[in-house]
Design a protein around this motif. Structure first.
Motif, short mmCIF file in Angstrom:
data_model
loop_
_atom_site.label_atom_id
_atom_site.label_comp_id
_atom_site.label_asym_id
_atom_site.label_seq_id
_atom_site.Cartn_x
_atom_site.Cartn_y
_atom_site.Cartn_z
N LYS A 168 51.97 2.58 -33.95
CA LYS A 168 51.72 1.71 -32.80
C LYS A 168 50.34 2.07 -32.26
O LYS A 168 50.05 3.25 -32.03
N VAL A 169 49.50 1.07 -32.07
CA VAL A 169 48.15 1.29 -31.54
C VAL A 169 48.12 0.69 -30.14
O VAL A 169 48.33 -0.50 -29.97
N GLN A 170 47.87 1.54 -29.15
CA GLN A 170 47.94 1.15 -27.75
C GLN A 170 46.56 1.27 -27.12
O GLN A 170 45.96 2.35 -27.10
N HIS A 171 46.05 0.16 -26.59
CA HIS A 171 44.74 0.16 -25.94
C HIS A 171 44.82 0.91 -24.62
O HIS A 171 45.75 0.73 -23.84
N ILE A 172 43.83 1.76 -24.35
CA ILE A 172 43.78 2.53 -23.11
C ILE A 172 42.64 2.02 -22.22
O ILE A 172 42.85 1.64 -21.09
N ALA A 173 41.42 2.02 -22.76
CA ALA A 173 40.25 1.56 -21.99
C ALA A 173 39.07 1.41 -22.94
O ALA A 173 38.87 2.26 -23.81
N GLY A 174 38.30 0.34 -22.78
CA GLY A 174 37.11 0.15 -23.62
C GLY A 174 37.46 0.21 -25.10
O GLY A 174 38.31 -0.53 -25.57
N ASP A 175 36.84 1.14 -25.83
CA ASP A 175 37.11 1.31 -27.26
C ASP A 175 38.11 2.43 -27.53
O ASP A 175 38.21 2.92 -28.64
N LYS A 176 38.86 2.84 -26.51
CA LYS A 176 39.77 3.99 -26.62
C LYS A 176 41.22 3.54 -26.76
O LYS A 176 41.68 2.66 -26.05
N TYR A 177 41.93 4.24 -27.67
CA TYR A 177 43.31 3.89 -28.02
C TYR A 177 44.14 5.14 -28.18
O TYR A 177 43.62 6.21 -28.46
#
Length: 129
Positions: free
Chosen positions: A17-26
């Motif tokens: 599972k790839v979860q977006h956190i902020a900007g280009d960060k996951y």
């Protein structure tokens, strides 16, 4: 291999599972046990592993808030689009790229940077190499 997508998803070992956190960060999380992909030993582990810092806040790898997750950096990954369906995944801890060493034959993924120039391409001068 598994015969179909349903069995692959039910098995969960190869599903992330790839979860977006902020900007280009996951965050990259194992579908098998929901633990986060990190470089352990305070970011200095040689190979990535799955980890959860606590039983609360599973959506943030067990850390209480997004600020602590981003400051800790061990479970934060930068995903950079290169071309088409090709991406670079790099550790936010030290900005090195996730690779299979030994010219692609390494057993485990690890972080690497081929030089100090061209950091946006893992130290290589262009996308062709």
């Amino acid at each position: 291999g598994l015969p179909d997508k349903v069995q692959l998803l039910d098995n969960k070992q190869a599903v992330w599972k790839v979860q977006h956190i902020a900007g280009d960060k996951y965050i990259i999380r194992s579908a098998f046990d929901d633990r986060c992909l990190i470089f352990g030993h305070n970011g200095h582990g040689q190979f990535p592993e799955r980890h959860m810092w606590g039983t609360n806040h599973k959506e943030l790898c067990g850390l209480p808030d997004k600020v602590q997750l981003l400051d800790n950096k061990q479970a934060v990954w930068k995903v950079q689009h290169i071309a088409g369906d090709k991406y670079i995944i790099r550790s936010a801890f030290d900005d090195r790229c996730l690779i299979f060493g030994h010219n692609g034959h390494g057993q485990f993924p690890e972080r690497h940077m081929w030089g100090t120039n061209h950091k946006e391409l893992c130290g290589l001068p262009d996308k062709v190499q």
